[in-house]
Scaffold this active site. Structure first.
Site, PDB file in Angstrom:
ATOM      1  N   ASP A  59       3.033   0.812 -14.275  1.00 48.15           N
ATOM      2  CA  ASP A  59       3.633   0.025 -13.197  1.00 48.15           C
ATOM      3  C   ASP A  59       4.122  -1.329 -13.699  1.00 48.15           C
ATOM      4  OD1 ASP A  59       2.579   2.175 -11.918  1.00 48.15           O
ATOM      5  OD2 ASP A  59       1.069   1.066 -10.788  1.00 48.15           O
ATOM      6  N   SER A 111       1.547  -4.660  -6.095  1.00 48.11           N
ATOM      7  CA  SER A 111       0.643  -5.547  -6.842  1.00 48.11           C
ATOM      8  C   SER A 111       1.111  -5.743  -8.280  1.00 48.11           C
ATOM      9  CB  SER A 111      -0.812  -5.090  -6.766  1.00 48.11           C
ATOM     10  OG  SER A 111      -0.935  -3.723  -6.928  1.00 48.11           O
ATOM     11  N   GLY A 113       0.806  -1.221   0.000  1.00 47.66           N
ATOM     12  CA  GLY A 113       0.000   0.000   0.000  1.00 47.66           C
ATOM     13  C   GLY A 113       0.832   1.260   0.000  1.00 47.66           C
TER      14      GLY A 113
HETATM   15  C1  GLA Z   1      -1.076   3.993 -10.344  1.00 42.50           C
HETATM   16  C2  GLA Z   1      -1.468   3.256 -11.623  1.00 42.50           C
HETATM   17  C3  GLA Z   1      -0.591   3.693 -12.798  1.00 42.50           C
HETATM   18  C4  GLA Z   1      -0.561   5.226 -12.914  1.00 42.50           C
HETATM   19  C5  GLA Z   1      -0.262   5.870 -11.571  1.00 42.50           C
HETATM   20  C6  GLA Z   1      -0.379   7.365 -11.621  1.00 42.50           C
HETATM   21  O1  GLA Z   1       0.212   3.618  -9.949  1.00 42.50           O
HETATM   22  O2  GLA Z   1      -1.359   1.873 -11.448  1.00 42.50           O
HETATM   23  O3  GLA Z   1      -1.064   3.096 -13.982  1.00 42.50           O
HETATM   24  O4  GLA Z   1      -1.760   5.701 -13.456  1.00 42.50           O
HETATM   25  O5  GLA Z   1      -1.111   5.390 -10.549  1.00 42.50           O
HETATM   26  O6  GLA Z   1       0.594   7.907 -12.433  1.00 42.50           O
END
Ligand code: GLA
Length: 388
Positions: free
Chosen positions: A175, A131, A125
């Site tokens: 991510d 994740s 978190g």
């Molecule tokens: C989260 C989402 C990403 C991106 C960021 C903000 O990490 O998983 O895809 O949108 O927020 O930049």
């Protein structure tokens, strides 16, 4: 070493014989380009050396047995390849199961079950993509175990699909892409519109990247995230009535300013403004880094935070305290919230000789103001996911 310790734990837990294989997928920190990845814009993340480990052995039947050394109380969670449906009781195993589901959906046949032990050292978190790292880890496990012909980019896309359509968070590609495609000592300059990417060496000469974990995670993160997406989609539709664009990422600041009045709501206008300006900032920041203009990179980080705070409204009190303290401190080149928001972490560029003071002073003041400790990580940029 971590791997040996985890293999030993695997053997004690699952017993039995057979080849055991080990994998790792990193978390990420985004340096700039926030909330642009679902708006067809640019992002600039790098993979961490923190991440998620997987120790795996094939089974002869179709059972899946999962164990997380982070959630020991949950014990071994048993399911099977015939039960790949989201289930709140399945807890964290919904992430690997989602990836298995997404592979099968694409026609890849998982022909036998697995025993899997997981351990992650990314704080949960914290907005450092624990994740996504678990999803990418699962992708790498399946590719290796079943010999699937999938690229690392495919693995990132499959991970995103599973997060969107199995686990219900409408995230972008950043991510999973960073976890799959990371490169030691480099950040990834990714155009999320085309998935064209380029590695940029992160050379900060006399400075380091420091992550500060606020250790708060406000509720409704996923729903607020999905709301931002919807607001941007609506603003895009309004803009499309006057200009021919497919995403907000195609607009320059000037083009946006010239047409913004068709966005009929003040809040939506701020959201779209952020998406457009932040994308341009990311492009400029990468240019600045290439020119070894770390000062400019830092200024753009500060501007990014301001935009995320006031226009996109994804910051929170605790994060603003950390960023305000950081930006006011000598030796800090730039500081901003990183990741999805509503808590989590900040990322700062701090001169080498100011790092100790950064950690002790901000740590102390944060504790006094907020009532709990912050955590600090001086970043090492690592490689993307793979067999270890
Ligand atoms: C989260 C989402 C990403 C991106 C960021 C903000 O990490 O998983 O895809 O949108 O927020 O930049």
């Amino acid at each position: 070493m971590m791997k040996e310790r985890l293999i030993q734990q695997f053997q004690e837990l699952f017993k039995g014989e057979g080849e055991i294989r080990s994998y790792f997928a990193p978390g990420r920190v985004n340096l700039i380009g926030e909330h642009t990845d679902y708006n067809g814009g640019h992002v600039f993340p790098c993979a961490l050396t923190l991440g998620t480990y997987g120790i795996v052995r094939s089974r002869e039947d179709r059972k899946l047995r999962f164990y997380s050394a982070n959630f020991e109380k949950l014990g071994v969670i048993e399911t099977s390849l015939d039960e790949l449906v989201p289930d709140p009781k399945a807890n964290w195993t919904n992430y690997p199961k989602g990836v298995m589901w997404a592979f099968e959906k694409r026609g890849y046949k998982l022909t036998h079950g697995l025993d899997i032990l997981i351990y992650g050292n990314i704080p949960n978190g914290s907005g450092l993509s624990s994740s996504a790292s678990l999803e990418v880890l699962t992708g790498v496990i399946l590719k290796d175990t079943f010999g699937f012909d999938v690229s690392m980019v495919d693995i990132a896309l499959i991970g995103q699909d599973s997060e969107n359509n199995f686990n219900g968070c409408n995230c972008g590609i950043m991510d999973q892409f960073a976890s799959a495609m990371g490169k030691k000592d480099h950040a990834i300059f990714l155009d999320t519109n085309t998935l064209h990417y380029e590695y940029a060496p992160v050379v900060l000469k006399d400075a380091k990247i420091v992550i500060t974990n606020s250790k708060v995670k406000h509720s409704l993160v996923d729903s607020a995230y999905n709301d931002r997406r919807t607001e941007c989609e609506t603003a895009l539709k309004e803009l499309q009535t006057v200009i021919d664009i497919k995403s907000l990422g195609e607009l320059t600041e000037e083009e946006y300013e010239a047409h913004k009045d068709v966005v009929k709501d003040a809040v939506r206008q701020k959201r779209a403004k952020h998406a457009v300006y932040e994308n341009q900032r990311a492009v400029r920041a990468v240019e600045a880094l290439k020119n070894q203009d770390v000062e400019l990179f830092g200024k753009l980080m500060n501007a990014s935070h301001e935009s995320l705070r006031y226009d996109y409204e994804v910051s929170c009190e605790e994060i603003d305290i950390l960023v305000d303290l950081a930006q006011a401190m000598p030796g800090v080149v730039g500081s901003r919230i990183t990741g999805g928001g509503f808590g989590g972490c900040t990322v700062s560029i701090v001169k080498n000789d100011a790092v100790d003071q950064f950690i002790s002073e901000i740590g102390k003041t944060y504790q006094e103001k907020v009532g709990h400790e912050a955590e600090f990580y001086v970043v090492d940029i690592g490689d993307g996911a793979g067999i270890i």
